[in-house]
Design a protein around this motif. Structure first.
Motif, PDB file in Angstrom:
ATOM      1  N   HIS A  45       0.843  -1.195   0.000  1.00  0.00           N
ATOM      2  CA  HIS A  45       0.000   0.000   0.000  1.00  0.00           C
ATOM      3  C   HIS A  45       0.880   1.247   0.000  1.00  0.00           C
ATOM      4  O   HIS A  45       1.739   1.416   0.872  1.00  0.00           O
ATOM      5  CB  HIS A  45      -0.921   0.016   1.224  1.00  0.00           C
ATOM      6  CG  HIS A  45      -1.891  -1.117   1.263  1.00  0.00           C
ATOM      7  ND1 HIS A  45      -2.884  -1.279   0.329  1.00  0.00           N
ATOM      8  CD2 HIS A  45      -2.017  -2.164   2.118  1.00  0.00           C
ATOM      9  CE1 HIS A  45      -3.587  -2.368   0.609  1.00  0.00           C
ATOM     10  NE2 HIS A  45      -3.078  -2.923   1.688  1.00  0.00           N
ATOM     11  N   LEU A  46       0.651   2.142  -0.959  1.00  0.00           N
ATOM     12  CA  LEU A  46       1.459   3.354  -1.046  1.00  0.00           C
ATOM     13  C   LEU A  46       1.024   4.418  -0.042  1.00  0.00           C
ATOM     14  O   LEU A  46       1.701   5.438   0.109  1.00  0.00           O
ATOM     15  CB  LEU A  46       1.390   3.933  -2.466  1.00  0.00           C
ATOM     16  CG  LEU A  46       2.069   3.079  -3.551  1.00  0.00           C
ATOM     17  CD1 LEU A  46       1.931   3.753  -4.902  1.00  0.00           C
ATOM     18  CD2 LEU A  46       3.533   2.852  -3.219  1.00  0.00           C
ATOM     19  N   ASN A  47      -0.100   4.198   0.636  1.00  0.00           N
ATOM     20  CA  ASN A  47      -0.535   5.161   1.640  1.00  0.00           C
ATOM     21  C   ASN A  47      -0.065   4.788   3.051  1.00  0.00           C
ATOM     22  O   ASN A  47      -0.425   5.431   4.030  1.00  0.00           O
ATOM     23  CB  ASN A  47      -2.054   5.311   1.622  1.00  0.00           C
ATOM     24  CG  ASN A  47      -2.784   3.995   1.881  1.00  0.00           C
ATOM     25  OD1 ASN A  47      -2.183   2.932   1.805  1.00  0.00           O
ATOM     26  ND2 ASN A  47      -4.059   4.076   2.180  1.00  0.00           N
ATOM     27  N   THR A  48       0.737   3.724   3.149  1.00  0.00           N
ATOM     28  CA  THR A  48       1.365   3.373   4.424  1.00  0.00           C
ATOM     29  C   THR A  48       2.872   3.329   4.208  1.00  0.00           C
ATOM     30  O   THR A  48       3.346   3.155   3.090  1.00  0.00           O
ATOM     31  CB  THR A  48       0.878   2.008   4.942  1.00  0.00           C
ATOM     32  OG1 THR A  48       1.231   0.997   3.993  1.00  0.00           O
ATOM     33  CG2 THR A  48      -0.630   2.012   5.147  1.00  0.00           C
ATOM     34  N   SER A  49       3.632   3.458   5.280  1.00  0.00           N
ATOM     35  CA  SER A  49       5.085   3.487   5.131  1.00  0.00           C
ATOM     36  C   SER A  49       5.768   3.224   6.468  1.00  0.00           C
ATOM     37  O   SER A  49       5.153   3.346   7.530  1.00  0.00           O
ATOM     38  CB  SER A  49       5.549   4.841   4.585  1.00  0.00           C
ATOM     39  OG  SER A  49       5.192   5.881   5.484  1.00  0.00           O
ATOM     40  N   TRP A  50       7.040   2.864   6.369  1.00  0.00           N
ATOM     41  CA  TRP A  50       7.886   2.793   7.552  1.00  0.00           C
ATOM     42  C   TRP A  50       8.667   4.094   7.623  1.00  0.00           C
ATOM     43  O   TRP A  50       9.274   4.520   6.643  1.00  0.00           O
ATOM     44  CB  TRP A  50       8.855   1.617   7.459  1.00  0.00           C
ATOM     45  CG  TRP A  50       9.970   1.687   8.470  1.00  0.00           C
ATOM     46  CD1 TRP A  50       9.860   1.545   9.831  1.00  0.00           C
ATOM     47  CD2 TRP A  50      11.358   1.947   8.205  1.00  0.00           C
ATOM     48  NE1 TRP A  50      11.085   1.694  10.428  1.00  0.00           N
ATOM     49  CE2 TRP A  50      12.030   1.941   9.466  1.00  0.00           C
ATOM     50  CE3 TRP A  50      12.093   2.185   7.057  1.00  0.00           C
ATOM     51  CZ2 TRP A  50      13.397   2.151   9.570  1.00  0.00           C
ATOM     52  CZ3 TRP A  50      13.458   2.397   7.164  1.00  0.00           C
ATOM     53  CH2 TRP A  50      14.097   2.382   8.415  1.00  0.00           C
ATOM     54  N   VAL A  51       8.643   4.750   8.767  1.00  0.00           N
ATOM     55  CA  VAL A  51       9.369   6.001   8.973  1.00  0.00           C
ATOM     56  C   VAL A  51      10.263   5.828  10.197  1.00  0.00           C
ATOM     57  O   VAL A  51       9.782   5.562  11.300  1.00  0.00           O
ATOM     58  CB  VAL A  51       8.416   7.191   9.193  1.00  0.00           C
ATOM     59  CG1 VAL A  51       9.215   8.472   9.403  1.00  0.00           C
ATOM     60  CG2 VAL A  51       7.461   7.335   8.008  1.00  0.00           C
ATOM     61  N   ALA A  52      11.564   5.974   9.987  1.00  0.00           N
ATOM     62  CA  ALA A  52      12.504   5.833  11.096  1.00  0.00           C
ATOM     63  C   ALA A  52      12.353   6.999  12.073  1.00  0.00           C
ATOM     64  O   ALA A  52      11.973   8.108  11.686  1.00  0.00           O
ATOM     65  CB  ALA A  52      13.928   5.777  10.569  1.00  0.00           C
ATOM     66  N   TRP A  75      10.863   5.806  -2.040  1.00  0.00           N
ATOM     67  CA  TRP A  75      11.179   6.623  -0.875  1.00  0.00           C
ATOM     68  C   TRP A  75      10.132   7.725  -0.681  1.00  0.00           C
ATOM     69  O   TRP A  75       9.526   8.191  -1.644  1.00  0.00           O
ATOM     70  CB  TRP A  75      12.551   7.276  -1.044  1.00  0.00           C
ATOM     71  CG  TRP A  75      13.706   6.326  -0.993  1.00  0.00           C
ATOM     72  CD1 TRP A  75      14.308   5.702  -2.040  1.00  0.00           C
ATOM     73  CD2 TRP A  75      14.390   5.880   0.178  1.00  0.00           C
ATOM     74  NE1 TRP A  75      15.329   4.900  -1.611  1.00  0.00           N
ATOM     75  CE2 TRP A  75      15.410   4.986  -0.251  1.00  0.00           C
ATOM     76  CE3 TRP A  75      14.248   6.142   1.545  1.00  0.00           C
ATOM     77  CZ2 TRP A  75      16.284   4.367   0.644  1.00  0.00           C
ATOM     78  CZ3 TRP A  75      15.115   5.521   2.426  1.00  0.00           C
ATOM     79  CH2 TRP A  75      16.115   4.644   1.981  1.00  0.00           C
ATOM     80  N   GLY A  76       9.971   8.139   0.555  1.00  0.00           N
ATOM     81  CA  GLY A  76       9.110   9.273   0.865  1.00  0.00           C
ATOM     82  C   GLY A  76       9.911  10.569   0.843  1.00  0.00           C
ATOM     83  O   GLY A  76      11.040  10.617   0.338  1.00  0.00           O
ATOM     84  N   ASN A  77       9.348  11.621   1.392  1.00  0.00           N
ATOM     85  CA  ASN A  77      10.010  12.928   1.403  1.00  0.00           C
ATOM     86  C   ASN A  77      11.253  12.937   2.284  1.00  0.00           C
ATOM     87  O   ASN A  77      12.165  13.737   2.085  1.00  0.00           O
ATOM     88  CB  ASN A  77       9.040  14.012   1.861  1.00  0.00           C
ATOM     89  CG  ASN A  77       7.913  14.213   0.867  1.00  0.00           C
ATOM     90  OD1 ASN A  77       8.100  14.027  -0.325  1.00  0.00           O
ATOM     91  ND2 ASN A  77       6.732  14.570   1.366  1.00  0.00           N
ATOM     92  N   THR A  78      11.272  12.051   3.273  1.00  0.00           N
ATOM     93  CA  THR A  78      12.423  12.001   4.188  1.00  0.00           C
ATOM     94  C   THR A  78      13.299  10.809   3.822  1.00  0.00           C
ATOM     95  O   THR A  78      13.399   9.848   4.573  1.00  0.00           O
ATOM     96  CB  THR A  78      11.950  11.894   5.643  1.00  0.00           C
ATOM     97  OG1 THR A  78      11.058  10.763   5.759  1.00  0.00           O
ATOM     98  CG2 THR A  78      11.207  13.151   6.067  1.00  0.00           C
ATOM     99  N   SER A  79      13.908  10.861   2.644  1.00  0.00           N
ATOM    100  CA  SER A  79      14.732   9.755   2.177  1.00  0.00           C
ATOM    101  C   SER A  79      16.137   9.845   2.765  1.00  0.00           C
ATOM    102  O   SER A  79      16.528  10.859   3.332  1.00  0.00           O
ATOM    103  CB  SER A  79      14.803   9.763   0.654  1.00  0.00           C
ATOM    104  OG  SER A  79      15.369  10.963   0.196  1.00  0.00           O
ATOM    105  N   SER A  80      16.897   8.777   2.591  1.00  0.00           N
ATOM    106  CA  SER A  80      18.269   8.732   3.083  1.00  0.00           C
ATOM    107  C   SER A  80      19.226   9.220   1.994  1.00  0.00           C
ATOM    108  O   SER A  80      19.109   8.841   0.832  1.00  0.00           O
ATOM    109  CB  SER A  80      18.632   7.294   3.476  1.00  0.00           C
ATOM    110  OG  SER A  80      19.981   7.192   3.827  1.00  0.00           O
ATOM    111  N   PHE A  81      20.172  10.094   2.364  1.00  0.00           N
ATOM    112  CA  PHE A  81      21.153  10.580   1.400  1.00  0.00           C
ATOM    113  C   PHE A  81      22.195   9.517   1.091  1.00  0.00           C
ATOM    114  O   PHE A  81      22.819   9.528   0.035  1.00  0.00           O
ATOM    115  CB  PHE A  81      21.847  11.842   1.943  1.00  0.00           C
ATOM    116  CG  PHE A  81      20.944  13.038   1.979  1.00  0.00           C
ATOM    117  CD1 PHE A  81      20.592  13.692   0.811  1.00  0.00           C
ATOM    118  CD2 PHE A  81      20.440  13.508   3.185  1.00  0.00           C
ATOM    119  CE1 PHE A  81      19.751  14.799   0.840  1.00  0.00           C
ATOM    120  CE2 PHE A  81      19.607  14.601   3.224  1.00  0.00           C
ATOM    121  CZ  PHE A  81      19.249  15.257   2.049  1.00  0.00           C
ATOM    122  N   LYS A  82      22.374   8.600   2.018  1.00  0.00           N
ATOM    123  CA  LYS A  82      23.352   7.540   1.831  1.00  0.00           C
ATOM    124  C   LYS A  82      22.837   6.272   2.505  1.00  0.00           C
ATOM    125  O   LYS A  82      22.356   6.312   3.630  1.00  0.00           O
ATOM    126  CB  LYS A  82      24.700   7.936   2.435  1.00  0.00           C
ATOM    127  CG  LYS A  82      25.796   6.880   2.285  1.00  0.00           C
ATOM    128  CD  LYS A  82      27.106   7.348   2.917  1.00  0.00           C
ATOM    129  CE  LYS A  82      28.188   6.297   2.799  1.00  0.00           C
ATOM    130  NZ  LYS A  82      29.469   6.731   3.417  1.00  0.00           N
TER     131      LYS A  82
END
Length: 218
Positions: free
Chosen positions: A164-171, A197-204
């Motif tokens: 589901h694209l309306n749910t996600s794991w957020v650290a 990735w969402g708006n708060t993606s990892s740079f590395k």
């Protein structure tokens, strides 16, 4: 293999141990044939033509065939034998194919070890025919339906693999390093990993793999 697009049927099954159990991504459930079904068959319908790349079967250690065949068909009427296996002893069987085009695939169990036939899990790695010429599209895999865990926000880990694209794991933003792990339950070849990735993606980040959950390789 996406359980939403593959249909499974069998020549027989016990009341609760139905064919769909082999693609539910759980090793706690299984398909079991009736004991009187001497040559039980479990069939996979890909709905659209596909090229089979790799197949794994997790058999029971007691109720398994000592001989079985992998067969394919375009119309579910005329079948061709792709592979015959003899002197089997249960557990995990893995088979690799080159250019095996089909609409249907079935596992034809032919000689019992004990009573019935029982399969816990089947994974089929394949491409749909229309995608074969596109080098950017690889196997339609299992949609990462294994067990997921995370060192940060662990209760939300399952949301990254629920389709589901309306749910996600957020650290947790207070964690500078977070590990996200998916246990595929069995050992498989991995050809491609697709992440959104969402708006708060990892740079590395690093993608590493392990066969035992202890030793990891990039």
């Amino acid at each position: 293999m996406d359980s939403k697009t593959v249909e499974v049927s069998a020549s027989s099954s016990t009341a609760l141990d139905i064919p769909d159990n082999v693609i539910d991504r759980s090793l706690e459930t299984f398909w079991e044939s009736l004991e009187e079904d001497q040559d039980a068959i479990i069939t996979f319908d890909f709905v659209t033509p596909a090229v089979i790349k790799f197949l794994t079967i997790q058999w029971d250690l007691v109720h398994y065939p000592t001989k079985y065949s992998i067969e394919i068909s375009d119309d579910r009427e005329i079948w061709s034998t792709a592979l015959i296996l003899i002197d089997r002893n249960g557990g995990q069987d893995s088979h690799e194919f080159t250019g095996l085009e089909t609409m249907y695939l079935r596992i034809n169990c032919q000689e019992k070890n004990n009573g019935s036939y029982k399969i816990f899990d089947v994974k089929i790695f394949y491409q749909e025919i229309e995608d074969v010429e596109d080098p950017g599209i690889d196997f339609v895999t299992i949609s990462l339906g294994g067990l997921s865990t995370a060192t940060s926000s662990p209760n939300e880990a399952r949301f990254a693999v629920d389709k589901h694209l309306n749910t996600s794991w957020v650290a947790d933003p207070t964690h500078s390093i977070a590990n996200y792990t998916i246990d595929l339950l069995l050992i498989y070849p991995v050809a491609k990993l697709h992440m959104i990735w969402g708006n708060t993606s990892s740079f590395k980040y690093k993608i590493i793999a392990s066969k035992d959950g202890s030793s990891w390789n990039e």
